[in-house]
Design an enzyme around this catalytic site. Structure first.
Site, PDB file in Angstrom:
ATOM      1  CG  PHE A 131      38.485  59.040  66.437  1.00 40.34           C
ATOM      2  CD1 PHE A 131      37.781  59.657  67.454  1.00 40.34           C
ATOM      3  CD2 PHE A 131      38.762  57.682  66.549  1.00 40.34           C
ATOM      4  CE1 PHE A 131      37.345  58.943  68.563  1.00 40.34           C
ATOM      5  CE2 PHE A 131      38.331  56.957  67.659  1.00 40.34           C
ATOM      6  CZ  PHE A 131      37.628  57.597  68.660  1.00 40.34           C
ATOM      7  CG  ASP A 202      36.115  57.393  60.326  1.00 45.76           C
ATOM      8  OD1 ASP A 202      34.903  57.170  60.488  1.00 45.76           O
ATOM      9  OD2 ASP A 202      36.986  57.035  61.136  1.00 45.76           O
ATOM     10  CE1 TYR A 227      31.080  53.129  68.833  1.00 44.61           C
ATOM     11  CE2 TYR A 227      31.719  51.094  67.749  1.00 44.61           C
ATOM     12  CZ  TYR A 227      32.063  52.305  68.305  1.00 44.61           C
ATOM     13  OH  TYR A 227      33.368  52.707  68.305  1.00 44.61           O
ATOM     14  CE  LYS A 228      31.626  56.568  67.391  1.00 51.32           C
ATOM     15  NZ  LYS A 228      32.857  56.901  66.678  1.00 51.32           N
ATOM     16  NE  ARG A 375      31.465  63.610  71.978  1.00 52.04           N
ATOM     17  CZ  ARG A 375      31.890  62.517  71.337  1.00 52.04           C
ATOM     18  NH1 ARG A 375      32.499  62.637  70.167  1.00 52.04           N
ATOM     19  NH2 ARG A 375      31.732  61.324  71.855  1.00 52.04           N
TER      20      ARG A 375
HETATM   21  C1  LIG Z   1      33.981  56.220  67.036  1.00 45.21           C
HETATM   22  C2  LIG Z   1      35.011  56.360  65.991  1.00 45.21           C
HETATM   23  C3  LIG Z   1      35.801  55.281  65.608  1.00 45.21           C
HETATM   24  C4  LIG Z   1      35.643  54.001  66.367  1.00 45.21           C
HETATM   25  O1  LIG Z   1      36.455  52.994  65.948  1.00 45.21           O
HETATM   26  P1  LIG Z   1      36.282  51.549  66.590  1.00 45.21           P
HETATM   27  O2  LIG Z   1      37.188  50.719  65.796  1.00 45.21           O
HETATM   28  O3  LIG Z   1      34.849  51.178  66.514  1.00 45.21           O
HETATM   29  O4  LIG Z   1      36.672  51.628  68.031  1.00 45.21           O
HETATM   30  C5  LIG Z   1      36.671  55.443  64.554  1.00 45.21           C
HETATM   31  N1  LIG Z   1      36.800  56.644  63.930  1.00 45.21           N
HETATM   32  C6  LIG Z   1      36.062  57.712  64.304  1.00 45.21           C
HETATM   33  C7  LIG Z   1      36.208  59.002  63.596  1.00 45.21           C
HETATM   34  C8  LIG Z   1      35.176  57.606  65.357  1.00 45.21           C
HETATM   35  O5  LIG Z   1      34.464  58.659  65.738  1.00 45.21           O
END
Ligand SMILES: *Cc1c(COP(=O)(O)O)cnc(C)c1O
Length: 416
Positions: A131, A202, A227-228, A375
């Protein structure tokens, strides 16, 4: 191509819903009528319990008890209490997790701590498909450290072979955000350990979506998102995990007062708190923590193995229906093979963006990931088998009618 006889009917999907041991959870969420929500991997749906808890936190706690609430309602303990609940979902001990900050900030904190723990090694190892924020944060940290370290990116399949004595930390996302592919947590963690490197996972697309056993894998560090799949609400606090054995050797790069051994003695010198608490920085966002806390209670009632089983079954059903009902429209499966898939599937199409916009206009909400991926995420606590049928039927209509080929679906919004 399967013949007509094997085509799945909507009635069969409804029958699977009636037999579903997780079906009862759907009623615990606020879901608008006429919407099929397949984007819980980006923003989980609103648990009814979170509405009640936030109302209480605003009206009774903030409104009535004011600053007394830090003690009276243990606001000050929220990062640890919420962390302990998340720990149960990721194979950690209660004192190995805190809820705090954003995933990006936690990545910074743990990468910085890892590089300090492995002084003398100069490589942060990751993959190009990670990501973006994970890679950006590593780049920024390397700049800050004076450019003495390097971010090395090798394809996921080659990671284990690329770990050597130069690597301070291996930083990977467990479930890839675009392809949904799952890394082997045990194998990669063991490969890092064998070479003396630290392993940072992560779990943004893992926590709440599939069973994770960080301690079983011997992982060192982890971060994840609130939040996911954890349904904590927009911008919910994220979390971080540090294996017990490392906690007292960590020097937090963001040495704020909430991580001080005695925040309320107001000493001028920084003295890190014992254990995981030193990784807190500033005052916790109490209202967001309250929502996440309530959402976790809902998730913790469910069996994670059932969640995983249903998540895979929903994905299988979705892909089979696409094959049966949308053949000839140029949608190719774009996700990992079943045995290494997270809780999402992707379809690849050159017009993915307007197709997704046309689907959303019909109440089927997934998302688009550049350059060409539609997705769809599956949240087994509130998605139904019949939703798969309806979503694919909407996709069929959009493709057959070319409804996507309208100017209003082609303007890119700021958030895709
Ligand atoms: C959604 C996501 C993030 C989000 O990071 P934020 O700091 O909350 O914006 C980070 N890493 C991965 C792999 C994600 O899917």
């Amino acid at each position: 191509m399967k013949n007509e006889m094997t085509k799945i009917t909507r009635a069969e999907c409804e029958a699977r819903d009636r037999a579903d041991p997780l079906a009862k959870f759907r009623d615990q969420f606020v879901l608008p009528d006429g919407v099929i929500y397949l984007d819980g991997n980006s923003l989980g749906a609103l648990p009814k319990a979170a509405v009640l808890r936030m109302r209480e936190a605003v009206e009774q706690q903030w409104g009535r008890d004011l600053i007394k609430s830090w003690n009276l309602h243990d606001w000050i303990g929220l990062p640890r209490r919420v962390g302990a609940k998340i720990a149960r979902l990721i194979g950690a001990k209660p004192d190995e997790v805190v809820a705090a900050d954003s995933t990006s900030v936690n990545l910074f904190k743990l990468l910085a701590a890892a590089v300090r723990l492995r002084a003398g090694r100069d490589v942060i190892l990751s993959e190009p498909g990670n990501f973006p924020t994970d890679l950006y944060v590593a780049q920024g940290l390397i700049d800050l450290l004076g450019g003495r370290h390097r971010l090395e990116l090798v394809p996921g399949e080659e990671i284990e072979a690329a770990i050597d004595e130069r690597v301070a930390v291996v930083s990977l996302t467990h479930v890839n955000y675009k392809s949904g592919r799952v890394h082997d947590l045990n194998r990669v963690s063991a490969a890092a350990r064998a070479k003396g490197a630290l392993m940072l996972w992560d779990l943004a697309h893992s926590a709440g979506a599939l069973p994770v056993d960080l301690n079983g894998a011997g992982a060192d560090l982890a971060v994840g998102c609130g939040y996911k799949y954890l349904n904590g609400g927009p911008g919910a606090p994220a979390f971080l995990f540090i294996a017990e054995r490392h906690q007292d050797t960590i020097s937090p790069p963001l040495s704020g007062w909430m991580g001080h051994a005695h925040p309320f003695t107001f000493d001028i010198g920084y003295e890190p708190a014992a254990g995981i608490a030193r990784n807190l920085c500033g005052t916790p966002p109490v209202l967001s923590m309250a929502a996440l806390d309530a959402a976790l209670d809902v998730m913790l009632e469910a069996d994670m193995n059932e969640i995983r089983k249903k998540s895979l079954a929903l994905g299988d059903l979705f892909l089979t229906l696409v094959e049966q009902r949308c053949a000839g429209h140029g949608c190719r499966p774009g996700s990992a093979a079943r045995h290494e898939r997270g809780s999402q599937v992707g379809l690849v199409h050159e017009h993915a963006y307007p197709i997704m916009q046309a689907l959303i206009a019909r109440g089927v909400i997934g998302d688009f990931r550049a350059p060409d991926v539609l997705r769809f995420g599956f949240a087994p606590l509130y998605n139904r088998y019949a939703d798969m049928w309806d979503a694919v039927d909407a996709l069929r209509q959009v493709m057959e009618s070319h409804a996507w080929d309208a100017p209003r679906f082609k303007t890119r919004a700021a958030v895709t």
